[in-house]
Each structure stands twice: as structure tokens, then as C-alpha cells.
Write a protein that holds these residues in place. Structure first.
Motif, PDB file in Angstrom:
ATOM      1  N   VAL A 157      18.951 -15.529  64.677  1.00 20.28           N
ATOM      2  CA  VAL A 157      19.304 -14.708  63.523  1.00 20.28           C
ATOM      3  C   VAL A 157      18.010 -14.222  62.897  1.00 20.28           C
ATOM      4  N   ARG A 158      17.760 -12.923  63.003  1.00 20.30           N
ATOM      5  CA  ARG A 158      16.509 -12.336  62.515  1.00 20.30           C
ATOM      6  C   ARG A 158      16.786 -11.528  61.250  1.00 20.30           C
ATOM      7  N   TYR A 159      16.011 -11.791  60.208  1.00 20.95           N
ATOM      8  CA  TYR A 159      16.211 -11.123  58.928  1.00 20.95           C
ATOM      9  C   TYR A 159      15.576  -9.741  58.980  1.00 20.95           C
ATOM     10  N   THR A 160      16.409  -8.702  58.829  1.00 15.02           N
ATOM     11  CA  THR A 160      15.938  -7.324  58.979  1.00 15.02           C
ATOM     12  C   THR A 160      16.377  -6.462  57.801  1.00 15.02           C
ATOM     13  N   PRO A 161      15.925  -6.766  56.581  1.00 15.70           N
ATOM     14  CA  PRO A 161      16.321  -5.984  55.407  1.00 15.70           C
ATOM     15  C   PRO A 161      15.626  -4.621  55.388  1.00 15.70           C
ATOM     16  N   GLY A 162      15.983  -3.836  54.383  1.00 15.75           N
ATOM     17  CA  GLY A 162      15.426  -2.499  54.213  1.00 15.75           C
ATOM     18  C   GLY A 162      16.538  -1.476  54.120  1.00 15.75           C
ATOM     19  N   HIS A 163      17.563  -1.649  54.956  1.00 14.47           N
ATOM     20  CA  HIS A 163      18.793  -0.873  54.825  1.00 14.47           C
ATOM     21  C   HIS A 163      19.744  -1.572  53.866  1.00 14.47           C
ATOM     22  N   LEU A 187      36.721 -17.332  67.311  1.00 20.02           N
ATOM     23  CA  LEU A 187      36.078 -18.417  66.581  1.00 20.02           C
ATOM     24  C   LEU A 187      35.662 -18.025  65.170  1.00 20.02           C
ATOM     25  N   ALA A 188      35.196 -16.777  65.002  1.00 19.12           N
ATOM     26  CA  ALA A 188      34.640 -16.385  63.709  1.00 19.12           C
ATOM     27  C   ALA A 188      34.408 -14.884  63.678  1.00 19.12           C
ATOM     28  N   VAL A 189      34.184 -14.390  62.474  1.00 17.25           N
ATOM     29  CA  VAL A 189      33.682 -13.036  62.254  1.00 17.25           C
ATOM     30  C   VAL A 189      32.253 -13.161  61.760  1.00 17.25           C
ATOM     31  N   VAL A 190      31.355 -12.396  62.357  1.00 19.36           N
ATOM     32  CA  VAL A 190      29.941 -12.421  61.980  1.00 19.36           C
ATOM     33  C   VAL A 190      29.564 -11.032  61.462  1.00 19.36           C
ATOM     34  N   LEU A 191      28.874 -10.994  60.335  1.00 25.64           N
ATOM     35  CA  LEU A 191      28.475  -9.728  59.723  1.00 25.64           C
ATOM     36  C   LEU A 191      26.965  -9.564  59.785  1.00 25.64           C
ATOM     37  N   THR A 192      26.522  -8.388  60.236  1.00 20.55           N
ATOM     38  CA  THR A 192      25.091  -8.091  60.152  1.00 20.55           C
ATOM     39  C   THR A 192      24.697  -7.792  58.713  1.00 20.55           C
ATOM     40  N   HIS A 193      25.642  -7.228  57.945  1.00 17.33           N
ATOM     41  CA  HIS A 193      25.452  -6.985  56.520  1.00 17.33           C
ATOM     42  C   HIS A 193      26.805  -6.589  55.937  1.00 17.33           C
ATOM     43  N   ALA A 194      26.869  -6.420  54.628  1.00 19.18           N
ATOM     44  CA  ALA A 194      28.167  -6.257  53.974  1.00 19.18           C
ATOM     45  C   ALA A 194      28.395  -4.860  53.406  1.00 19.18           C
ATOM     46  N   HIS A 195      27.781  -3.832  53.990  1.00 15.34           N
ATOM     47  CA  HIS A 195      28.139  -2.476  53.589  1.00 15.34           C
ATOM     48  C   HIS A 195      29.589  -2.200  53.951  1.00 15.34           C
ATOM     49  N   VAL A 196      30.203  -1.305  53.190  1.00 11.63           N
ATOM     50  CA  VAL A 196      31.643  -1.089  53.281  1.00 11.63           C
ATOM     51  C   VAL A 196      32.107  -0.749  54.691  1.00 11.63           C
ATOM     52  N   ASP A 197      31.343   0.036  55.421  1.00  8.37           N
ATOM     53  CA  ASP A 197      31.814   0.454  56.751  1.00  8.37           C
ATOM     54  C   ASP A 197      31.795  -0.694  57.756  1.00  8.37           C
ATOM     55  N   HIS A 198      31.067  -1.759  57.459  1.00  6.96           N
ATOM     56  CA  HIS A 198      30.985  -2.904  58.374  1.00  6.96           C
ATOM     57  C   HIS A 198      31.953  -4.026  58.010  1.00  6.96           C
ATOM     58  N   VAL A 199      32.600  -3.915  56.858  1.00  4.18           N
ATOM     59  CA  VAL A 199      33.576  -4.935  56.447  1.00  4.18           C
ATOM     60  C   VAL A 199      34.942  -4.333  56.137  1.00  4.18           C
ATOM     61  N   LEU A 200      35.108  -3.051  56.414  1.00  2.68           N
ATOM     62  CA  LEU A 200      36.332  -2.357  56.037  1.00  2.68           C
ATOM     63  C   LEU A 200      37.565  -2.968  56.689  1.00  2.68           C
ATOM     64  N   LEU A 244      20.513   3.421  49.509  1.00  4.34           N
ATOM     65  CA  LEU A 244      21.563   2.634  48.883  1.00  4.34           C
ATOM     66  C   LEU A 244      20.956   1.413  48.192  1.00  4.34           C
ATOM     67  N   TYR A 245      21.790   0.529  47.677  1.00  5.73           N
ATOM     68  CA  TYR A 245      21.341  -0.637  46.901  1.00  5.73           C
ATOM     69  C   TYR A 245      20.249  -1.416  47.634  1.00  5.73           C
ATOM     70  N   LYS A 246      19.087  -1.527  46.989  1.00  5.27           N
ATOM     71  CA  LYS A 246      17.919  -2.243  47.497  1.00  5.27           C
ATOM     72  C   LYS A 246      17.426  -1.723  48.838  1.00  5.27           C
ATOM     73  N   GLY A 247      17.752  -0.473  49.142  1.00  7.73           N
ATOM     74  CA  GLY A 247      17.150   0.138  50.322  1.00  7.73           C
ATOM     75  C   GLY A 247      15.675   0.402  50.085  1.00  7.73           C
ATOM     76  N   ASP A 248      14.876   0.232  51.135  1.00  6.07           N
ATOM     77  CA  ASP A 248      13.433   0.393  50.994  1.00  6.07           C
ATOM     78  C   ASP A 248      12.845   0.741  52.353  1.00  6.07           C
ATOM     79  N   MET A 249      12.265   1.920  52.466  1.00 12.60           N
ATOM     80  CA  MET A 249      11.748   2.387  53.737  1.00 12.60           C
ATOM     81  C   MET A 249      10.624   1.498  54.255  1.00 12.60           C
ATOM     82  N   ASN A 250       9.733   1.071  53.374  1.00 12.19           N
ATOM     83  CA  ASN A 250       8.630   0.217  53.808  1.00 12.19           C
ATOM     84  C   ASN A 250       9.135  -1.133  54.314  1.00 12.19           C
ATOM     85  N   VAL A 251      10.117  -1.685  53.613  1.00  8.60           N
ATOM     86  CA  VAL A 251      10.698  -2.965  54.032  1.00  8.60           C
ATOM     87  C   VAL A 251      11.388  -2.807  55.383  1.00  8.60           C
ATOM     88  N   LEU A 252      12.143  -1.722  55.548  1.00  6.70           N
ATOM     89  CA  LEU A 252      12.845  -1.504  56.812  1.00  6.70           C
ATOM     90  C   LEU A 252      11.856  -1.298  57.954  1.00  6.70           C
TER      91      LEU A 252
END
Length: 211
Positions: A127-133, A52-65, A164-172
């Protein structure tokens, strides 16, 4: 729902194939070569399920390669959280940082909004928003199945890197505590790398973020 995991690519990334009621989703296709994708395609064909679809948790290269490889074979939509398109838009430069040559994607992803009860065919996830990584990072929680596909937010005895780009330990840390550690302890965590674990195990023993 049946969940199959394929550990692929130079980063040993976990790509997930979900099958339910004759339908299928691929989450985070990290296939670096066609040969790595063949077992997943074989499993999909054996199940006679419709992708039906492809779903991405995020778009880092190893997850969209492997995304281009999937889209070359299946005409399906791609879903990605829309909070920050930088990683998606700069895929070629991302790839070059890790020694890969890649072209920009010629498709636009559908926005994967933060919400409860996102449905795609028979599949249903919060769908839970989990930024930081990564700034576009989400985790997919199924209360019915008792599992969460956590991408690179939370690992067994580990967490995602924050350099990496916009990585933040406190946010994660806040993402993990507010969006993942609030799930039932018995929830199985399927991470982007490494073996599965449970929320309860990580709350009690994760050396980086304890509950």
C-alpha cells in the motif's frame, strides 16, 4: 490473479474485480446504476469466488458511487486509508457538487495503512501513499503480479486533477516520482480512468511528470 475492469458511471471510472483462489476483491466501486453493476456481479457469480472486501484507492465520489449497492448485497468490510476522512465523511456534499443525491455512509471503513505486504486472503499488495489528487489516496502494488492499481494518481499520458479538496500539484508530482516511478518499468498501471499503461511508458512520455 485475474483482473477484470468495468468502466462505469458518468465519469467513466474504472472499477476493478480481482479474483484469485476462489476469493475476490472489488476496488473502487463506481457503479452509478444497478445495471452497471450487473456485469461485475455476473462475473463474480460465474467464478464462484467469495467476495472478501471492498478496497478504495480514495474516497472521491466517482470511486465510491456504487459502494452502497455492493454493501446492500454483500456483508463485507471496506478499506480506506485513514490519513484524511473528509471525503468519506462529506460524501453527500461531494455528490451534490456533481448533481447527485446521496446519503452518508452508515458504515465505518477499516483503516488501510501504508505498508508492505498488506494481505487479504490470497491477495497481497504494498500500500503506497500517493496523495496530491486526494489526501487519502493510495496505490496498490503487487510485485508478484507486476501491476499497480494507481487510482487517480497516474493515467496513460495524464495525471489526476489537483483542483479539488487538498489537491496539490507538487505533492502529486512527488507521489508519482517517489512511489510509482520507482517501480520496475514493466509494471502495468491500472488507472482509475482510461486505458492501462506501464511505468516505463509514463516515465518516458507522460507530459505532466517525466521520470
Amino acid at each position: 490473479m485475474t483482473l477484470h475492469v468495468f468502466t462505469v458511471g458518468p465519469f467513466a471510472e474504472n472499477t476493478y474485480l480481482l479474483i484469485e483462489e476462489g476469493k475476490a476483491l472489488i476496488v473502487d466501486p463506481g457503479f452509478a446504476r444497478d445495471s452497471e453493476m450487473e456485469p461485475a456481479l455476473r462475473k463474480l457469480n460465474e467464478s464462484e469466488a467469495e467476495l472478501l472486501a471492498v478496497v478504495l484507492t480514495h474516497a472521491h465520489v466517482d470511486h465510491v458511487l456504487g459502494l452502497r449497492r455492493v454493501l446492500d448485497r454483500y456483508e463485507v468490510s471496506v478499506y480506506l486509508n485513514d490519513n484524511d476522512r473528509y471525503l468519506w465523511n462529506h460524501f453527500p456534499s461531494q455528490a451534490s457538487m456533481f448533481g447527485f443525491r446521496a446519503e452518508a455512509f452508515d458504515v465505518e471503513p477499516e483503516p488501510l495503512e501504508v505498508q508492505q505486504g498488506w494481505e487479504m486472503g490470497p491477495f497481497c499488495f504494498d500500500v503506497r501513499y500517493t496523495p496530491g489528487h486526494a489526501p487519502d489516496h493510495v496505490s496498490l502494488y503487487s510485485e508478484r503480479e507486476g501491476l499497480v492499481i494507481a487510482g487517480d494518481a497516474l493515467f496513460k499520458n495524464g495525471i489526476g486533477r489537483t483542483d479539488l479538496y487538498k489537491g496539490d500539484m507538487n505533492v502529486l508530482t512527488n507521489s508519482i516520482r517517489e512511489q510509482l516511478y520507482t517501480l520496475p518499468d514493466e509494471t502495468v498501471v491500472y488507472p482509475g480512468h482510461g486505458p492501462s499503461t506501464t511505468i516505463g511508458e509514463e516515465k518516458s512520455s507522460n507530459p505532466f511528470v517525466q521520470g
